[in-house]
Scaffold this active site. Sequence first.
Site, short mmCIF file in Angstrom:
data_model
loop_
_atom_site.label_atom_id
_atom_site.label_comp_id
_atom_site.label_asym_id
_atom_site.label_seq_id
_atom_site.Cartn_x
_atom_site.Cartn_y
_atom_site.Cartn_z
N HIS A 37 7.91 19.58 109.62
CA HIS A 37 8.65 18.40 110.09
C HIS A 37 8.19 18.01 111.50
CE1 HIS A 37 11.76 20.29 107.34
NE2 HIS A 37 11.62 19.09 106.82
N ARG A 189 12.73 25.89 102.03
CA ARG A 189 13.11 26.88 101.01
C ARG A 189 12.49 28.25 101.28
NH1 ARG A 189 13.00 22.19 97.97
NH2 ARG A 189 14.93 21.77 96.83
#
Length: 282
Positions: A37, A189
């Site tokens: 990100h 995840r």
Amino acid sequence: MEIYKTRQEANQRINDLKKQGKTIGFVPTMGALHEGHLSLIRCSKKDNDITAVSIFVNPTQFNDPRDLERYPRMLDKDIEKLEAEGVDILFAPDEKEMYPEPDTRQFDFGHLDKILEGKHRPGHFNGVAQVVSKLFEIIPATRAYFGKKDYQQYLIIRELVRRYMPDLDIEIIPCPIVREKDGLAMSSRNLLLTPEQRRSAALISQTLFRARELTDLMTVDELKQFVIDTINQSPHLRVEYFEIADAETLLPIESWDETDRKIGLIAVYCGEIRLIDNIEFN
Ligand code: PAF
């Protein structure tokens, strides 16, 4: 950093900035921010006057309720990271704000949402299209940044703008996959893996890198089988699909000379956690 929780306030602020002639870069996320990100944020900061990020765990894109329940949430930590990166605006709505009533819109992306992730996660891309179309209305940015780890999602979002939001003047920018030291593609995840699963998960990208070296020696079918068999040898990993496709259409190819731009896309269960990755063969 300015933080907005309502659509109306966020939209007003972005429109004011646009009226002042500022370019806006937008990085939509579901939080649990990692280097992947942050690399999108850095691209946005380089290209634009203002960088806006959204954090919203979108329930409509989870086809598995257990996946939604265990999805990591850590807003305070995320805010610290965004501040350290010098992000200007965070939009962090709650579910009522984004879905005051159920969103019943059905999007059609032709074959693109029915194969690969679309086939194995029914309804997933419809949910992504619902939330991203809302986010683009609230934050009508100059450019929006998406990681190529979710390669099919990037193509879907490009198609969403072409088919459903043609008047929106937004450039969709794909950014390279960011990997851990051992090659595992960064993903929120990954935090859910046990240490043993985490170690085994490195085999996914390592096999993809090896596959890239073998394209001259194997047919497409042989290479697909090689990838599936190698990864399935680990007791912690189970390949859900591995497909080699044209990188523009995502239609499967049968021979290497069918197209110049080829991509291998994979989904693997590591215990109960589903990981995806891909590799471009050029
Ligand atoms: O890639 C993601 O994190 C999500 O699918 C997105 C684009 C933020 C939509 O919820």
